[in-house]
Scaffold this motif. Structure first.
Motif, PDB file in Angstrom:
ATOM      1  N   GLY A  24      49.913 -26.218  54.485  1.00  0.00           N
ATOM      2  CA  GLY A  24      51.008 -26.503  55.399  1.00  0.00           C
ATOM      3  C   GLY A  24      51.341 -25.317  56.274  1.00  0.00           C
ATOM      4  N   SER A  25      52.098 -25.583  57.300  1.00  0.00           N
ATOM      5  CA  SER A  25      52.465 -24.550  58.266  1.00  0.00           C
ATOM      6  C   SER A  25      53.538 -23.618  57.739  1.00  0.00           C
ATOM      7  CB  SER A  25      52.991 -25.200  59.549  1.00  0.00           C
ATOM      8  OG  SER A  25      54.208 -25.888  59.292  1.00  0.00           O
ATOM      9  N   GLY A  26      54.270 -24.047  56.722  1.00  0.00           N
ATOM     10  CA  GLY A  26      55.436 -23.291  56.289  1.00  0.00           C
ATOM     11  C   GLY A  26      56.604 -23.621  57.204  1.00  0.00           C
ATOM     12  N   PRO A  27      57.823 -23.343  56.792  1.00  0.00           N
ATOM     13  CA  PRO A  27      58.985 -23.658  57.607  1.00  0.00           C
ATOM     14  C   PRO A  27      59.004 -22.832  58.891  1.00  0.00           C
ATOM     15  CG  PRO A  27      59.640 -22.837  55.427  1.00  0.00           C
ATOM     16  CD  PRO A  27      58.160 -22.774  55.504  1.00  0.00           C
ATOM     17  N   GLN A  28      59.272 -23.493  59.999  1.00  0.00           N
ATOM     18  CA  GLN A  28      59.307 -22.844  61.312  1.00  0.00           C
ATOM     19  C   GLN A  28      60.625 -23.179  62.001  1.00  0.00           C
ATOM     20  OE1 GLN A  28      56.712 -20.855  62.202  1.00  0.00           O
ATOM     21  NE2 GLN A  28      55.644 -21.421  60.332  1.00  0.00           N
ATOM     22  N   ASP A  29      61.163 -22.233  62.744  1.00  0.00           N
ATOM     23  CA  ASP A  29      62.412 -22.460  63.476  1.00  0.00           C
ATOM     24  C   ASP A  29      62.189 -23.226  64.774  1.00  0.00           C
ATOM     25  OD1 ASP A  29      64.016 -21.201  61.598  1.00  0.00           O
ATOM     26  OD2 ASP A  29      63.725 -19.243  62.516  1.00  0.00           O
ATOM     27  N   ASP A  30      60.918 -23.384  65.167  1.00  0.00           N
ATOM     28  CA  ASP A  30      60.596 -24.062  66.414  1.00  0.00           C
ATOM     29  C   ASP A  30      59.416 -25.001  66.174  1.00  0.00           C
ATOM     30  OD1 ASP A  30      60.969 -24.498  69.198  1.00  0.00           O
ATOM     31  OD2 ASP A  30      59.247 -23.221  69.630  1.00  0.00           O
ATOM     32  N   GLN A  31      59.312 -26.038  66.986  1.00  0.00           N
ATOM     33  CA  GLN A  31      58.247 -27.023  66.820  1.00  0.00           C
ATOM     34  C   GLN A  31      56.874 -26.451  67.185  1.00  0.00           C
ATOM     35  OE1 GLN A  31      58.875 -30.509  69.226  1.00  0.00           O
ATOM     36  NE2 GLN A  31      57.124 -31.573  68.396  1.00  0.00           N
ATOM     37  N   GLU A  32      56.827 -25.585  68.153  1.00  0.00           N
ATOM     38  CA  GLU A  32      55.555 -25.086  68.686  1.00  0.00           C
ATOM     39  C   GLU A  32      54.660 -24.408  67.632  1.00  0.00           C
ATOM     40  OE1 GLU A  32      52.486 -24.496  71.239  1.00  0.00           O
ATOM     41  OE2 GLU A  32      54.278 -25.696  71.614  1.00  0.00           O
ATOM     42  N   PRO A  33      55.162 -23.461  66.837  1.00  0.00           N
ATOM     43  CA  PRO A  33      54.284 -22.824  65.834  1.00  0.00           C
ATOM     44  C   PRO A  33      53.744 -23.812  64.797  1.00  0.00           C
ATOM     45  CG  PRO A  33      56.329 -21.593  66.059  1.00  0.00           C
ATOM     46  CD  PRO A  33      56.483 -22.836  66.866  1.00  0.00           C
ATOM     47  N   ALA A  34      54.548 -24.796  64.412  1.00  0.00           N
ATOM     48  CA  ALA A  34      54.096 -25.794  63.437  1.00  0.00           C
ATOM     49  C   ALA A  34      52.977 -26.647  64.027  1.00  0.00           C
ATOM     50  CB  ALA A  34      55.266 -26.676  62.992  1.00  0.00           C
ATOM     51  N   GLN A  35      53.136 -27.058  65.280  1.00  0.00           N
ATOM     52  CA  GLN A  35      52.087 -27.843  65.931  1.00  0.00           C
ATOM     53  C   GLN A  35      50.827 -27.016  66.143  1.00  0.00           C
ATOM     54  OE1 GLN A  35      54.000 -29.369  69.473  1.00  0.00           O
ATOM     55  NE2 GLN A  35      54.337 -31.340  68.483  1.00  0.00           N
ATOM     56  N   ARG A  36      51.006 -25.764  66.522  1.00  0.00           N
ATOM     57  CA  ARG A  36      49.854 -24.880  66.730  1.00  0.00           C
ATOM     58  C   ARG A  36      49.061 -24.723  65.432  1.00  0.00           C
ATOM     59  NH1 ARG A  36      51.845 -19.770  67.857  1.00  0.00           N
ATOM     60  NH2 ARG A  36      53.368 -20.866  69.117  1.00  0.00           N
ATOM     61  N   TRP A  37      49.782 -24.599  64.299  1.00  0.00           N
ATOM     62  CA  TRP A  37      49.099 -24.501  63.012  1.00  0.00           C
ATOM     63  C   TRP A  37      48.277 -25.761  62.748  1.00  0.00           C
ATOM     64  CZ3 TRP A  37      48.993 -27.641  58.822  1.00  0.00           C
ATOM     65  CH2 TRP A  37      48.243 -27.177  57.741  1.00  0.00           C
ATOM     66  N   ALA A  38      48.841 -26.946  62.995  1.00  0.00           N
ATOM     67  CA  ALA A  38      48.129 -28.203  62.744  1.00  0.00           C
ATOM     68  C   ALA A  38      46.880 -28.294  63.604  1.00  0.00           C
ATOM     69  CB  ALA A  38      49.045 -29.401  63.012  1.00  0.00           C
ATOM     70  N   LEU A  39      46.978 -27.910  64.862  1.00  0.00           N
ATOM     71  CA  LEU A  39      45.804 -27.956  65.746  1.00  0.00           C
ATOM     72  C   LEU A  39      44.729 -26.984  65.279  1.00  0.00           C
ATOM     73  CD1 LEU A  39      47.670 -28.177  69.155  1.00  0.00           C
ATOM     74  CD2 LEU A  39      46.429 -30.023  67.986  1.00  0.00           C
ATOM     75  N   SER A  40      45.139 -25.798  64.877  1.00  0.00           N
ATOM     76  CA  SER A  40      44.191 -24.801  64.388  1.00  0.00           C
ATOM     77  C   SER A  40      43.528 -25.261  63.089  1.00  0.00           C
ATOM     78  CB  SER A  40      44.921 -23.478  64.169  1.00  0.00           C
ATOM     79  OG  SER A  40      44.083 -22.533  63.578  1.00  0.00           O
ATOM     80  N   HIS A  41      44.331 -25.797  62.182  1.00  0.00           N
ATOM     81  CA  HIS A  41      43.802 -26.277  60.905  1.00  0.00           C
ATOM     82  C   HIS A  41      42.834 -27.437  61.131  1.00  0.00           C
ATOM     83  CE1 HIS A  41      43.732 -27.064  56.598  1.00  0.00           C
ATOM     84  NE2 HIS A  41      43.981 -28.351  56.855  1.00  0.00           N
ATOM     85  N   SER A  42      43.181 -28.330  62.040  1.00  0.00           N
ATOM     86  CA  SER A  42      42.305 -29.463  62.342  1.00  0.00           C
ATOM     87  C   SER A  42      40.977 -28.979  62.928  1.00  0.00           C
ATOM     88  CB  SER A  42      42.993 -30.415  63.316  1.00  0.00           C
ATOM     89  OG  SER A  42      42.186 -31.533  63.571  1.00  0.00           O
ATOM     90  N   GLY A  43      41.048 -27.991  63.811  1.00  0.00           N
ATOM     91  CA  GLY A  43      39.831 -27.449  64.400  1.00  0.00           C
ATOM     92  C   GLY A  43      38.931 -26.772  63.382  1.00  0.00           C
ATOM     93  N   ALA A  44      39.538 -26.114  62.396  1.00  0.00           N
ATOM     94  CA  ALA A  44      38.761 -25.389  61.398  1.00  0.00           C
ATOM     95  C   ALA A  44      38.214 -26.293  60.295  1.00  0.00           C
ATOM     96  CB  ALA A  44      39.627 -24.286  60.776  1.00  0.00           C
ATOM     97  N   THR A  45      38.885 -27.408  60.021  1.00  0.00           N
ATOM     98  CA  THR A  45      38.513 -28.233  58.869  1.00  0.00           C
ATOM     99  C   THR A  45      38.112 -29.660  59.216  1.00  0.00           C
ATOM    100  OG1 THR A  45      40.788 -28.977  58.559  1.00  0.00           O
ATOM    101  CG2 THR A  45      40.129 -26.975  57.381  1.00  0.00           C
ATOM    102  N   SER A  46      38.347 -30.086  60.437  1.00  0.00           N
ATOM    103  CA  SER A  46      38.158 -31.479  60.882  1.00  0.00           C
ATOM    104  C   SER A  46      39.136 -32.445  60.213  1.00  0.00           C
ATOM    105  CB  SER A  46      36.716 -31.963  60.653  1.00  0.00           C
ATOM    106  OG  SER A  46      35.825 -31.208  61.434  1.00  0.00           O
ATOM    107  N   HIS A  47      40.164 -31.927  59.552  1.00  0.00           N
ATOM    108  CA  HIS A  47      41.211 -32.800  59.013  1.00  0.00           C
ATOM    109  C   HIS A  47      42.044 -33.287  60.188  1.00  0.00           C
ATOM    110  CE1 HIS A  47      41.049 -30.468  54.927  1.00  0.00           C
ATOM    111  NE2 HIS A  47      39.971 -31.192  55.163  1.00  0.00           N
ATOM    112  N   ASN A  48      42.371 -34.571  60.191  1.00  0.00           N
ATOM    113  CA  ASN A  48      43.081 -35.101  61.354  1.00  0.00           C
ATOM    114  C   ASN A  48      44.340 -35.887  61.012  1.00  0.00           C
ATOM    115  OD1 ASN A  48      41.933 -37.307  60.238  1.00  0.00           O
ATOM    116  ND2 ASN A  48      40.904 -38.041  62.081  1.00  0.00           N
ATOM    117  N   LEU A  49      44.797 -35.849  59.766  1.00  0.00           N
ATOM    118  CA  LEU A  49      46.016 -36.561  59.388  1.00  0.00           C
ATOM    119  C   LEU A  49      47.025 -35.552  58.851  1.00  0.00           C
ATOM    120  CD1 LEU A  49      47.409 -39.306  59.088  1.00  0.00           C
ATOM    121  CD2 LEU A  49      46.460 -39.444  56.783  1.00  0.00           C
ATOM    122  N   PHE A  50      48.202 -35.534  59.467  1.00  0.00           N
ATOM    123  CA  PHE A  50      49.230 -34.564  59.106  1.00  0.00           C
ATOM    124  C   PHE A  50      50.564 -35.274  58.904  1.00  0.00           C
ATOM    125  CE2 PHE A  50      45.986 -32.244  61.286  1.00  0.00           C
ATOM    126  CZ  PHE A  50      45.887 -31.063  60.570  1.00  0.00           C
TER     127      PHE A  50
END
Length: 89
Positions: A35-61
């Motif tokens: 998981g992204s961990g708690p974030q005060d803003d939406q942007e870092p959490a979304q950026r983590w999901a995109l990065s994780h998806s790119g690295a692992t091909s996981h596409n469900l969050f």
């Protein structure tokens, strides 16, 4: 003999902007659990999901957005004053 008195009141629930909003994204791929961990803003959490998806091909969050809410009696403005005194400054 036990007697009870029930009091029915009109209540309302509202978002408390001063409390902030916490964003978190979790990978829902089988047995991943990262998981992204708690974030005060939406942007870092979304950026983590995109990065994780790119690295692992996981596409469900799973996205979790947490805010603070205040429950008040509909006809009691004093409840608002009490809530304001409890918030951190």
């Amino acid at each position: 003999m036990i007697r009870s008195v029930y009091r029915f009141e009109d209540l309302s629930i509202e978002h408390v902007p001063e409390g902030g909003v916490i964003w978190e994204v979790f990978c829902a791929a089988y047995q991943c659990g990262q998981g992204s961990g708690p974030q005060d803003d939406q942007e870092p959490a979304q950026r983590w999901a995109l990065s994780h998806s790119g690295a692992t091909s996981h596409n469900l969050f799973r996205r979790v957005v947490t805010d603070h809410a205040d429950v008040m009696y509909a006809d009691a403005p004093a409840a608002e004053k009490e809530r304001d005194s409890l918030l951190p400054r």
